[in-house]
Design a protein around this motif. Structure first.
Motif, PDB file in Angstrom:
ATOM      1  N   ALA A  26       2.369  -7.404  -6.417  1.00 47.83           N
ATOM      2  CA  ALA A  26       1.766  -7.064  -7.710  1.00 47.83           C
ATOM      3  C   ALA A  26       0.249  -7.039  -7.600  1.00 47.83           C
ATOM      4  N   ALA A  27      -0.315  -7.981  -6.836  1.00 49.03           N
ATOM      5  CA  ALA A  27      -1.768  -7.994  -6.635  1.00 49.03           C
ATOM      6  C   ALA A  27      -2.226  -6.744  -5.883  1.00 49.03           C
ATOM      7  N   ILE A  28      -1.480  -6.367  -4.850  1.00 44.14           N
ATOM      8  CA  ILE A  28      -1.824  -5.158  -4.092  1.00 44.14           C
ATOM      9  C   ILE A  28      -1.765  -3.933  -5.000  1.00 44.14           C
ATOM     10  N   GLN A  29      -0.711  -3.833  -5.800  1.00 44.86           N
ATOM     11  CA  GLN A  29      -0.576  -2.683  -6.692  1.00 44.86           C
ATOM     12  C   GLN A  29      -1.671  -2.670  -7.749  1.00 44.86           C
ATOM     13  N   ALA A  30      -2.109  -3.855  -8.198  1.00 45.67           N
ATOM     14  CA  ALA A  30      -3.207  -3.907  -9.158  1.00 45.67           C
ATOM     15  C   ALA A  30      -4.485  -3.344  -8.550  1.00 45.67           C
ATOM     16  N   VAL A  31      -4.784  -3.750  -7.326  1.00 41.26           N
ATOM     17  CA  VAL A  31      -5.977  -3.245  -6.647  1.00 41.26           C
ATOM     18  C   VAL A  31      -5.867  -1.747  -6.413  1.00 41.26           C
ATOM     19  N   MET A  32      -4.702  -1.297  -5.956  1.00 49.12           N
ATOM     20  CA  MET A  32      -4.516   0.122  -5.693  1.00 49.12           C
ATOM     21  C   MET A  32      -4.636   0.941  -6.977  1.00 49.12           C
ATOM     22  N   LEU A  91      12.967   3.139  -8.358  1.00 46.16           N
ATOM     23  CA  LEU A  91      13.485   3.573  -7.058  1.00 46.16           C
ATOM     24  C   LEU A  91      12.533   3.285  -5.900  1.00 46.16           C
ATOM     25  N   ILE A  92      11.266   3.608  -6.050  1.00 50.93           N
ATOM     26  CA  ILE A  92      10.348   3.521  -4.907  1.00 50.93           C
ATOM     27  C   ILE A  92      10.151   2.083  -4.426  1.00 50.93           C
ATOM     28  N   PRO A  93       9.850   1.100  -5.293  1.00 54.55           N
ATOM     29  CA  PRO A  93       9.727  -0.272  -4.781  1.00 54.55           C
ATOM     30  C   PRO A  93      11.014  -0.799  -4.144  1.00 54.55           C
ATOM     31  N   VAL A 138       0.834  -1.205   0.000  1.00 58.38           N
ATOM     32  CA  VAL A 138       0.000   0.000   0.000  1.00 58.38           C
ATOM     33  C   VAL A 138       0.869   1.255   0.000  1.00 58.38           C
ATOM     34  N   ALA A 139       1.904   1.258   0.853  1.00 57.99           N
ATOM     35  CA  ALA A 139       2.756   2.451   0.973  1.00 57.99           C
ATOM     36  C   ALA A 139       3.492   2.748  -0.322  1.00 57.99           C
ATOM     37  N   GLN A 140       4.039   1.718  -0.977  1.00 59.84           N
ATOM     38  CA  GLN A 140       4.770   1.994  -2.205  1.00 59.84           C
ATOM     39  C   GLN A 140       3.825   2.398  -3.337  1.00 59.84           C
ATOM     40  N   SER A 141       2.584   1.906  -3.316  1.00 63.82           N
ATOM     41  CA  SER A 141       1.597   2.331  -4.317  1.00 63.82           C
ATOM     42  C   SER A 141       1.267   3.809  -4.160  1.00 63.82           C
ATOM     43  N   VAL A 142       1.018   4.226  -2.920  1.00 62.67           N
ATOM     44  CA  VAL A 142       0.725   5.636  -2.659  1.00 62.67           C
ATOM     45  C   VAL A 142       1.925   6.510  -3.023  1.00 62.67           C
ATOM     46  N   GLU A 164      -4.375  18.478 -15.872  1.00 64.43           N
ATOM     47  CA  GLU A 164      -5.572  17.690 -16.176  1.00 64.43           C
ATOM     48  C   GLU A 164      -5.256  16.216 -16.389  1.00 64.43           C
ATOM     49  N   TRP A 165      -4.027  15.932 -16.908  1.00 63.30           N
ATOM     50  CA  TRP A 165      -3.688  14.544 -17.232  1.00 63.30           C
ATOM     51  C   TRP A 165      -2.893  13.860 -16.120  1.00 63.30           C
ATOM     52  N   ARG A 166      -2.221  14.648 -15.291  1.00 62.09           N
ATOM     53  CA  ARG A 166      -1.278  14.072 -14.326  1.00 62.09           C
ATOM     54  C   ARG A 166      -1.893  13.028 -13.392  1.00 62.09           C
ATOM     55  N   PRO A 167      -3.054  13.273 -12.756  1.00 61.54           N
ATOM     56  CA  PRO A 167      -3.564  12.280 -11.794  1.00 61.54           C
ATOM     57  C   PRO A 167      -3.825  10.903 -12.419  1.00 61.54           C
ATOM     58  N   LEU A 168      -4.342  10.882 -13.651  1.00 65.37           N
ATOM     59  CA  LEU A 168      -4.649   9.588 -14.267  1.00 65.37           C
ATOM     60  C   LEU A 168      -3.373   8.868 -14.690  1.00 65.37           C
ATOM     61  N   VAL A 169      -2.401   9.603 -15.220  1.00 63.97           N
ATOM     62  CA  VAL A 169      -1.116   8.980 -15.559  1.00 63.97           C
ATOM     63  C   VAL A 169      -0.484   8.380 -14.303  1.00 63.97           C
ATOM     64  N   ALA A 170      -0.514   9.133 -13.203  1.00 67.47           N
ATOM     65  CA  ALA A 170       0.054   8.641 -11.945  1.00 67.47           C
ATOM     66  C   ALA A 170      -0.708   7.435 -11.427  1.00 67.47           C
ATOM     67  N   ALA A 171      -2.036   7.433 -11.596  1.00 65.34           N
ATOM     68  CA  ALA A 171      -2.851   6.316 -11.099  1.00 65.34           C
ATOM     69  C   ALA A 171      -2.509   5.008 -11.796  1.00 65.34           C
ATOM     70  N   VAL A 172      -2.424   5.041 -13.126  1.00 73.12           N
ATOM     71  CA  VAL A 172      -2.146   3.790 -13.843  1.00 73.12           C
ATOM     72  C   VAL A 172      -0.678   3.401 -13.750  1.00 73.12           C
ATOM     73  N   ALA A 173       0.199   4.369 -13.451  1.00 73.92           N
ATOM     74  CA  ALA A 173       1.618   4.045 -13.283  1.00 73.92           C
ATOM     75  C   ALA A 173       1.862   3.174 -12.061  1.00 73.92           C
ATOM     76  N   VAL A 174       0.902   3.125 -11.154  1.00 67.01           N
ATOM     77  CA  VAL A 174       1.027   2.293  -9.953  1.00 67.01           C
ATOM     78  C   VAL A 174       0.986   0.804 -10.299  1.00 67.01           C
ATOM     79  N   ALA A 175       0.233   0.444 -11.330  1.00 67.72           N
ATOM     80  CA  ALA A 175      -0.003  -0.970 -11.634  1.00 67.72           C
ATOM     81  C   ALA A 175       1.265  -1.653 -12.120  1.00 67.72           C
TER      82      ALA A 175
END
Length: 410
Positions: free
Chosen positions: A157-163, A311-313, A97-101, A119-130
């Motif tokens: 990977a499952a957690i990141q998919a859900v997030m 870097l983050i993971p 959860v922490a690395q996804s956030v 306008e585009w940044r939040p969605l790009v960031a959201a799918v970049a989590v997966a």
């Protein structure tokens, strides 16, 4: 050729393209090349010569088949998720959860620094989590990998998919609310979609628990049963504007918890799963936009996403390795192995476009280069990490032989 129906051309050429992808992958795999990377590369060639199938937004049958192929993967991944492990070792859940956030926040901030519109940044960031469950499972199964790093990678990977799904639905709901002031559409795009997707997967698991009972004489019978259930789940979820991917993952997780998933079902859904796997990755490669690759903004976004996903993971898994019951070295290798990003990201964005979320088109354009590199090179990195962790039963250049079952999480 003049007068030649392009639809007929696609019907003729696409099966040949899939066969070529399979043939090249089987020739390259003994030399240490991940099959997944070959499939994507062939899809890229198909895209370059104009063989691009219809997307979700265009109502293409190929896109629905791609969603079904990924649903099979997420179902299998769900059947490997041990919720009891999270209760006994909450550090793993916390890490995921922490690395996804952190990925979401870092990508959203850094995209602003390189000039991507707000306008585009939040969605790009959201799918970049997966992460890419399909790539990770295929690499792990090709290597017959089993052990602590392998199981952590698949669980994370499952957690990141859900997030990622939660972030995408949250961004979608926020956009409808802020841009249109439509509370109803915002709720339907977020709370409704997430809640009913999980509920649909859980309901199907309860029904299957009552109907699918062993023992079965062959491994084919339960495999076909689960595949047909997932066909229904994918079609119904798509028709109800839900998330087929979240529903499939919930279906698999609950079957694992209820101990219904029979042991003699075919791994990877047998020949069907392998065939759909080839199709899925060729499809991913074929959806690349070559025009976007000539734009500097696309490469700047790719650098941001790549840096965040490398870097983050690694930092989070290394920092929380000892509290979560492993070594720092294995924590680093776990973070490195989570690099691939492809099919789930692409289908989440195409699904968002089909559901009428305007920023999704620009988000997909900005992510073109990131998807290209992370899907071509990501499987190599994951393969290296699992081999370095000494959890690969088969060497990357060795011949396939008897499989090994995954060890329980530790």
């Amino acid at each position: 050729m003049a007068g030649f129906d392009p639809k007929l051309a696609a019907l003729v050429v696409w099966p040949a393209l899939l066969w070529l992808a399979w043939w090249l992958a089987e020739r390259a795999h003994p030399r240490g090349v991940p099959r997944v990377s070959v499939y994507v590369a062939v899809g890229l060639v198909g895209s370059a010569i104009g063989l691009t199938p219809g997307s979700v937004a265009e109502g293409g049958g190929a896109a629905l088949l791609a969603q079904f192929a990924l649903s099979l993967v997420l179902f299998e991944l769900g059947c490997r998720i041990h919720l009891g492990w999270f209760r006994h070792n909450p550090w793993v859940l916390l890490t995921g959860v922490a690395q996804s956030v952190a990925i979401f926040a870092a990508v959203a901030w850094a995209l602003g620094a390189v000039g991507v519109a707000a306008e585009w940044r939040p969605l790009v960031a959201a799918v970049a989590v997966a992460a890419s469950p399909a790539s990770l499972l295929r690499v792990a199964n090709d290597l017959r990998a089993a052990g602590q790093v392998t199981e952590r990678v698949l669980h994370l990977a499952a957690i990141q998919a859900v997030m990622a799904v939660l972030f995408v639905k949250g961004v979608s709901g926020y956009w409808h609310l802020s841009a249109q002031g439509d509370w109803m559409q915002a709720a339907l795009s977020s709370v409704y979609a997430v809640g009913l997707s999980v509920a649909l997967g859980v309901a199907l698991a309860v029904m299957v628990t009552a109907l699918v009972r062993g023992p079965f004489g062959t491994s084919t019978a339960p495999t076909v049963g689960y595949a047909l259930a997932l066909v229904w789940l994918t079609v119904v979820s798509d028709a109800l504007r839900l998330s087929p991917l979240l529903a499939a993952l919930s279906f698999g997780v609950l079957l694992r918890e209820r101990r219904v998933f029979v042991a003699n079902a075919q791994r990877d859904f047998g020949t069907l799963g392998l065939l759909l796997g080839v199709f899925l990755f060729v499809y991913v490669g074929s959806r690349m936009s070559w025009g976007a690759l000539t734009q500097g903004a696309v490469w700047a976004a790719a650098a941001v996403v790549l840096a965040a996903r490398v870097l983050i993971p690694v930092v989070f898994n290394a920092a929380l390795a000892v509290p979560s019951g492993t070594t720092v070295r294995k924590g680093v290798l776990t973070g490195v192995a989570l690099l691939p990003m492809s099919a789930m990201t692409l289908l989440l964005l195409e699904r968002s476009i089909a559901l009428g979320l305007p920023p999704a088109t620009e988000a997909l354009w900005h992510l073109t280069a990131a998807l290209l590199w992370l899907e071509l090179l990501g499987p190599w990195v994951s393969q290296w990490a699992l081999v370095a962790a000494r959890e690969a039963v088969l060497a990357p250049s060795g011949p396939d032989r008897g499989g090994a079952s995954a060890s329980p999480p530790q």
